[in-house]
Design a protein around this motif. Structure first.
Motif, PDB file in Angstrom:
ATOM      1  N   ALA A 145       0.828  -1.211   0.000  1.00 43.14           N
ATOM      2  CA  ALA A 145       0.000   0.000   0.000  1.00 43.14           C
ATOM      3  C   ALA A 145       0.859   1.256   0.000  1.00 43.14           C
ATOM      4  O   ALA A 145       0.612   2.204  -0.755  1.00 43.14           O
ATOM      5  CB  ALA A 145      -0.929  -0.009   1.219  1.00 43.14           C
ATOM      6  N   VAL A 146       1.868   1.282   0.843  1.00 46.45           N
ATOM      7  CA  VAL A 146       2.759   2.448   0.924  1.00 46.45           C
ATOM      8  C   VAL A 146       3.528   2.622  -0.384  1.00 46.45           C
ATOM      9  O   VAL A 146       3.636   3.738  -0.922  1.00 46.45           O
ATOM     10  CB  VAL A 146       3.738   2.285   2.110  1.00 46.45           C
ATOM     11  N   TYR A 147       4.036   1.516  -0.913  1.00 50.22           N
ATOM     12  CA  TYR A 147       4.837   1.586  -2.138  1.00 50.22           C
ATOM     13  C   TYR A 147       4.024   2.117  -3.316  1.00 50.22           C
ATOM     14  O   TYR A 147       4.455   3.030  -4.029  1.00 50.22           O
ATOM     15  CB  TYR A 147       5.384   0.195  -2.465  1.00 50.22           C
ATOM     16  N   VAL A 148       2.823   1.554  -3.520  1.00 47.52           N
ATOM     17  CA  VAL A 148       2.001   1.966  -4.663  1.00 47.52           C
ATOM     18  C   VAL A 148       1.547   3.407  -4.519  1.00 47.52           C
ATOM     19  O   VAL A 148       1.534   4.179  -5.482  1.00 47.52           O
ATOM     20  CB  VAL A 148       0.786   1.024  -4.825  1.00 47.52           C
ATOM     21  N   ALA A 149       1.166   3.808  -3.302  1.00 47.00           N
ATOM     22  CA  ALA A 149       0.726   5.189  -3.077  1.00 47.00           C
ATOM     23  C   ALA A 149       1.849   6.178  -3.342  1.00 47.00           C
ATOM     24  O   ALA A 149       1.626   7.272  -3.882  1.00 47.00           O
ATOM     25  CB  ALA A 149       0.211   5.340  -1.645  1.00 47.00           C
ATOM     26  N   MET A 150       3.086   5.808  -2.979  1.00 45.39           N
ATOM     27  CA  MET A 150       4.231   6.700  -3.204  1.00 45.39           C
ATOM     28  C   MET A 150       4.630   6.734  -4.672  1.00 45.39           C
ATOM     29  O   MET A 150       4.976   7.788  -5.211  1.00 45.39           O
ATOM     30  CB  MET A 150       5.418   6.251  -2.345  1.00 45.39           C
ATOM     31  N   ILE A 158      -4.976   2.598  -3.373  1.00 45.14           N
ATOM     32  CA  ILE A 158      -6.153   1.815  -2.980  1.00 45.14           C
ATOM     33  C   ILE A 158      -6.424   0.711  -3.998  1.00 45.14           C
ATOM     34  O   ILE A 158      -6.674  -0.447  -3.651  1.00 45.14           O
ATOM     35  CB  ILE A 158      -7.387   2.743  -2.856  1.00 45.14           C
ATOM     36  N   ALA A 159      -6.350   1.085  -5.289  1.00 41.26           N
ATOM     37  CA  ALA A 159      -6.619   0.118  -6.355  1.00 41.26           C
ATOM     38  C   ALA A 159      -5.524  -0.943  -6.452  1.00 41.26           C
ATOM     39  O   ALA A 159      -5.721  -1.971  -7.100  1.00 41.26           O
ATOM     40  CB  ALA A 159      -6.752   0.849  -7.693  1.00 41.26           C
ATOM     41  N   GLY A 160      -4.387  -0.707  -5.824  1.00 38.51           N
ATOM     42  CA  GLY A 160      -3.322  -1.695  -5.830  1.00 38.51           C
ATOM     43  C   GLY A 160      -3.426  -2.689  -4.696  1.00 38.51           C
ATOM     44  O   GLY A 160      -3.051  -3.860  -4.833  1.00 38.51           O
ATOM     45  N   VAL A 161      -3.950  -2.248  -3.552  1.00 40.45           N
ATOM     46  CA  VAL A 161      -4.008  -3.107  -2.370  1.00 40.45           C
ATOM     47  C   VAL A 161      -5.289  -3.934  -2.332  1.00 40.45           C
ATOM     48  O   VAL A 161      -5.265  -5.124  -1.979  1.00 40.45           O
ATOM     49  CB  VAL A 161      -3.887  -2.266  -1.088  1.00 40.45           C
ATOM     50  N   LEU A 293      -2.927  12.828 -11.678  1.00 34.97           N
ATOM     51  CA  LEU A 293      -1.600  12.313 -11.962  1.00 34.97           C
ATOM     52  C   LEU A 293      -0.578  13.394 -12.252  1.00 34.97           C
ATOM     53  O   LEU A 293       0.590  13.099 -12.509  1.00 34.97           O
ATOM     54  CB  LEU A 293      -1.672  11.356 -13.162  1.00 34.97           C
ATOM     55  N   LEU A 294      -1.000  14.660 -12.222  1.00 37.47           N
ATOM     56  CA  LEU A 294      -0.067  15.752 -12.467  1.00 37.47           C
ATOM     57  C   LEU A 294       0.664  16.122 -11.198  1.00 37.47           C
ATOM     58  O   LEU A 294       0.089  16.123 -10.101  1.00 37.47           O
ATOM     59  CB  LEU A 294      -0.810  16.981 -13.006  1.00 37.47           C
ATOM     60  N   VAL A 295       1.946  16.447 -11.323  1.00 35.93           N
ATOM     61  CA  VAL A 295       2.737  16.891 -10.174  1.00 35.93           C
ATOM     62  C   VAL A 295       2.296  18.303  -9.818  1.00 35.93           C
ATOM     63  O   VAL A 295       2.209  19.166 -10.695  1.00 35.93           O
ATOM     64  CB  VAL A 295       4.236  16.881 -10.504  1.00 35.93           C
ATOM     65  N   PRO A 296       1.949  18.586  -8.557  1.00 39.79           N
ATOM     66  CA  PRO A 296       1.464  19.911  -8.185  1.00 39.79           C
ATOM     67  C   PRO A 296       2.494  21.010  -8.449  1.00 39.79           C
ATOM     68  O   PRO A 296       3.696  20.804  -8.308  1.00 39.79           O
ATOM     69  CB  PRO A 296       1.180  19.772  -6.683  1.00 39.79           C
ATOM     70  N   VAL A 297       1.979  22.196  -8.828  1.00 42.54           N
ATOM     71  CA  VAL A 297       2.826  23.352  -9.097  1.00 42.54           C
ATOM     72  C   VAL A 297       3.210  24.037  -7.788  1.00 42.54           C
ATOM     73  O   VAL A 297       2.377  24.220  -6.904  1.00 42.54           O
ATOM     74  CB  VAL A 297       2.083  24.360 -10.010  1.00 42.54           C
TER      75      VAL A 297
END
Length: 315
Positions: A145-150, A158-161, A293-297
């Motif tokens: 969960a931690v790995y996929v979220a990061m 959530i969709a990974g775990v 999925l965009l990196v925040p400005v």
């Protein structure tokens, strides 16, 4: 430019049907686990351990057959150290008469069988194994969960775990419903399936993320469909190769790894299914967007907006 693919299957058109299928499988598994439990093997319940030595290497299949005829259908027979040393594990409580009876059966099948040791393996070790095994599964899910979220984003986490939890419950459900023996080899298979299913989910999720950033048209369901079709060849090749090996182990690997092969076959099928109809399905249900999925400005030191580098948005 969209990568060409020979598949054009509308997976998400059936997502509501398979959502019901997944929920039904999980509910049936959960009810069976709560009411019937698992048919725990000797690794967890304890029993009698008898080690014998032969002058000539015996046929283990025949040894199992002779013991089964005498009423020891659950006997676990395996070589120990050499092909002339055989370890017999029984669920019955230790008793000298029991040991004498087993030796009599083995001597009747083949002469010159010498008792090396006989002892009782208590259930305390089995209880600790159950606790450690459950902890190992929970820890694996937490790390995932931690790995996929990061690596991706919270919705992807959530969709990974959830698919991994789905896979574990369904595998345990099969063993509970059919009361197949659950031992350490099956537990090892479940932990292996967590890794296999995660890998398959990561491949699909990575392509979904990439296509969300590359494709200018299409809603979430369309982009997810394109992504699954693009990775389908890889998924089928991987699953097919694994299944060939597992089927060979299932039929020719012997009784000792029969449970492992069974759990792996079920897990491979369920894991491949969950990557599409649980993981990807959840992303569509949670309405993942390009903005997710965009990196925040960030604001720079002079108060102006500081755009993230292009390579970061391509991750």
């Amino acid at each position: 430019m969209v990568e060409k693919t020979k598949f054009n299957i509308d997976f998400m058109n059936l997502r509501h049907i398979f959502t019901v299928v997944s929920i039904a499988l999980v509910l049936i598994s959960a009810v069976s686990l709560a009411t019937r439990g698992l048919a725990l093997g000797l690794d967890f319940t304890g029993g009698t351990l008898i080690e014998v030595a032969y002058d000539k290497a015996p046929d283990l299949a025949n040894v199992r057959q002779e013991l089964a005829k005498a009423g020891f259908e659950d006997a676990v027979v395996q070589n120990f150290g050499t092909d002339k040393s055989v370890l017999v594990r029984l669920s019955a409580k230790y008793d000298e008469k029991l040991v004498t009876r087993v030796l009599g059966i083995l001597n009747a099948y083949q002469d010159k069988v010498t008792l090396t040791r006989a002892e009782y393996v208590g259930a305390q070790v089995g209880s600790q194994l159950k606790e450690d095994g459950g902890l190992a599964i929970l820890l694996a899910l937490a790390v995932v969960a931690v790995y996929v979220a990061m690596r991706f984003q919270f919705k992807f986490g959530i969709a990974g775990v959830v698919p991994l939890v789905h896979d574990v419950i369904v595998i345990l459900g099969f063993f509970s419903v059919f009361q197949w023996t659950f031992d350490l080899t099956v537990l090892a298979a479940i932990l292996a399936i967590i890794g296999y299913s995660l890998n398959d989910t990561i491949i699909v999720a990575d392509r979904i993320r990439e296509n969300f950033r590359r494709l200018r048209k299409g809603d979430a369901a369309e982009i997810v469909n394109i992504s699954i079709n693009q990775t389908l060849t890889r998924t089928l090749n991987t699953s097919g190769t694994v299944m060939v090996v597992l089927i060979a182990l299932f039929f020719f690997g012997g009784k000792m790894i029969h449970g492992f092969a069974t759990a792996m076959i079920i897990g491979t099928i369920v894991g491949t299914y969950s990557s599409i109809y649980v993981a990807a399905n959840m992303l569509v249900g949670m309405k993942v967007t390009r903005e997710d999925l965009l990196v925040p400005v960030k604001e720079g030191a002079n108060g102006e907006e500081e755009q993230p580098p292009d390579w970061l948005n391509r991750m």
